[in-house]
Scaffold this active site. Sequence first.
Site, PDB file in Angstrom:
ATOM      1  N   LYS A 142      90.017  90.569  32.769  1.00 49.43           N
ATOM      2  CA  LYS A 142      89.241  91.822  32.936  1.00 49.43           C
ATOM      3  C   LYS A 142      88.549  92.199  31.618  1.00 49.43           C
ATOM      4  O   LYS A 142      87.383  92.621  31.606  1.00 49.43           O
ATOM      5  CB  LYS A 142      90.181  92.948  33.387  1.00 49.43           C
ATOM      6  CG  LYS A 142      89.468  94.215  33.818  1.00 49.43           C
ATOM      7  CD  LYS A 142      90.435  95.211  34.430  1.00 49.43           C
ATOM      8  CE  LYS A 142      91.236  95.943  33.359  1.00 49.43           C
ATOM      9  NZ  LYS A 142      92.000  97.084  33.909  1.00 49.43           N
ATOM     10  N   LYS A 192      69.779  57.178  30.822  1.00 47.69           N
ATOM     11  CA  LYS A 192      68.738  58.199  30.952  1.00 47.69           C
ATOM     12  C   LYS A 192      67.984  57.879  32.237  1.00 47.69           C
ATOM     13  O   LYS A 192      67.798  56.749  32.598  1.00 47.69           O
ATOM     14  CB  LYS A 192      67.789  58.157  29.741  1.00 47.69           C
ATOM     15  CG  LYS A 192      68.323  58.981  28.581  1.00 47.69           C
ATOM     16  CD  LYS A 192      68.497  60.461  28.923  1.00 47.69           C
ATOM     17  CE  LYS A 192      69.693  61.086  28.260  1.00 47.69           C
ATOM     18  NZ  LYS A 192      70.036  62.418  28.697  1.00 47.69           N
ATOM     19  N   LYS A 238      77.994  56.239  28.559  1.00 54.33           N
ATOM     20  CA  LYS A 238      78.422  57.276  29.511  1.00 54.33           C
ATOM     21  C   LYS A 238      77.330  57.495  30.544  1.00 54.33           C
ATOM     22  O   LYS A 238      76.127  57.389  30.254  1.00 54.33           O
ATOM     23  CB  LYS A 238      78.765  58.590  28.803  1.00 54.33           C
ATOM     24  CG  LYS A 238      77.594  59.297  28.168  1.00 54.33           C
ATOM     25  CD  LYS A 238      77.942  60.643  27.553  1.00 54.33           C
ATOM     26  CE  LYS A 238      77.857  61.768  28.528  1.00 54.33           C
ATOM     27  NZ  LYS A 238      76.510  62.054  29.042  1.00 54.33           N
ATOM     28  N   HIS A 290      82.458  66.718  29.055  1.00 57.16           N
ATOM     29  CA  HIS A 290      81.065  67.123  28.844  1.00 57.16           C
ATOM     30  C   HIS A 290      80.996  68.651  28.749  1.00 57.16           C
ATOM     31  O   HIS A 290      81.717  69.349  29.453  1.00 57.16           O
ATOM     32  CB  HIS A 290      80.193  66.620  29.993  1.00 57.16           C
ATOM     33  CG  HIS A 290      78.743  66.716  29.694  1.00 57.16           C
ATOM     34  ND1 HIS A 290      78.027  67.896  29.795  1.00 57.16           N
ATOM     35  CD2 HIS A 290      77.894  65.784  29.231  1.00 57.16           C
ATOM     36  CE1 HIS A 290      76.789  67.681  29.425  1.00 57.16           C
ATOM     37  NE2 HIS A 290      76.665  66.406  29.070  1.00 57.16           N
ATOM     38  N   GLY A 332      68.076  59.623  24.669  1.00 56.15           N
ATOM     39  CA  GLY A 332      66.672  59.386  24.322  1.00 56.15           C
ATOM     40  C   GLY A 332      66.513  58.612  23.037  1.00 56.15           C
ATOM     41  O   GLY A 332      65.589  57.799  22.890  1.00 56.15           O
TER      42      GLY A 332
END
Length: 420
Positions: free
Chosen positions: A95, A144, A170, A261, A370
């Site tokens: 809370k 990618k 990965k 991750h 990249g």
Amino acid sequence: ASYCIATYRCYDEKADFHKKATGIAVGLTVGSWTDLPEARKAEMEKHLGRVVSVDVHEPAAGESLGERYADIRIAYPDVNFSRDIPALLVTVFGKLSMDGRIKLTDLTFSPSFLDAFPGPRFGLQGVRDLLGVQDRPLLMSIFKSVIGHDLPALREQFYQQALGGVDLIKDDEILFENPLTPIERRVEVCMEAAEQAGRETGQKLLYAANLTGPTFGLVEQARRAIGAGANALLFNVLAYGFDALAELSRHPDVNVPIMAHPALAGAFYPSAYHGISANVLLGKLMRLAGADLVLFPSPYGSVVMPLEENMAIKDALLTTEASGYVTGGRAADQLSLRTSFPVPSAGIHPGLVPWILRDFGHDVVVNAGGGVHGHPMGAAAGGRAFRQAIDGCLSGIPLRTYAETHPELQAAIQAWGIKE
Ligand SMILES: CCCC(=O)/C(O)=C/OP(=O)(O)O
Ligand SMILES: [Mg+2]
């Protein structure tokens, strides 16, 4: 008595922070105190939260009153909650996380709370031992453009990365179960490619396939992946919760390294006034829940996290000193948890490697998507450029000089430069 300690940074222009601290300590434990009958107080004493410290920061002359804050530490009795991360988090910041400008900035676990967690099954040293690499930073590449690709395409993308001499590959965190590349088939073809590349590079390789799907099916999904040959798993911890990671990491059938991750972390750590600090979210809690490797935004990539927060995560993942609150004569002991590999990520290219090694030392995984696939000479050259950058740094030769005799690194520097 045994306590876990929460540290908060609480902003308020005029609050009496000592009163506020007492309100938190009582309100999040026994609810009310002063009006209890003495007999009831004696019973409830063991459940009562304690104010450990209140350090008030009054704004300097000219500084806005909005920057008036206090660092408040509250001790929560272990007897109030079960030995699991959800119970602790709801107790210390359930809370309260919605009650104004307040941020959870640290968590120290009692020895008895820590005893319920095996922590990382492999940890940093176990990952090194699996790969047989002890004397340098590791290198990881990331698929990618994974969505919509079929198995032959993924296999080729994997093979090209592996040829570049990476230690780990990965999945991208956005690759979920799909008809084109279901996890068992994806693992099979990629592990074949790993073997084929290994015959050329002489290197071992861990492939972290993304473990996804309904929570109650994760262990079975992990069994399928491991049965197909998976030797590591990627997991989007924050989307599932720390307890899902803890259950996976302690399950006897999930006997491969788990890579955490940070997806969704930006909803928790960036604000100074709300949320959970990165060192807690991506450091202590990931390690406690059993992550063997932890990714987080680096200080200098495309998704940036301040260096100070990066260093705080690194310390939380690697510290082995007994630390924290002394309860009953024993300091909360981090020694029992294996360390977790720091993986500063996002926008990493070879020109950043000197900074990564300066800030993280050798116990780090250099991680790039990249920066590998975007290399002018292709992905394999991208991996080689990173390995050359790492070797150059370890040899103490300036990168620009080392690049004169290493064409892949030279091409990477021409493409992305060297951070000065
Ligand atoms: C902080 C997570 C980084 C990540 O998931 C990812 O895919 C990075 O890719 P690049 O930025 O290296 O292309
Ligand atoms: Mg990604």
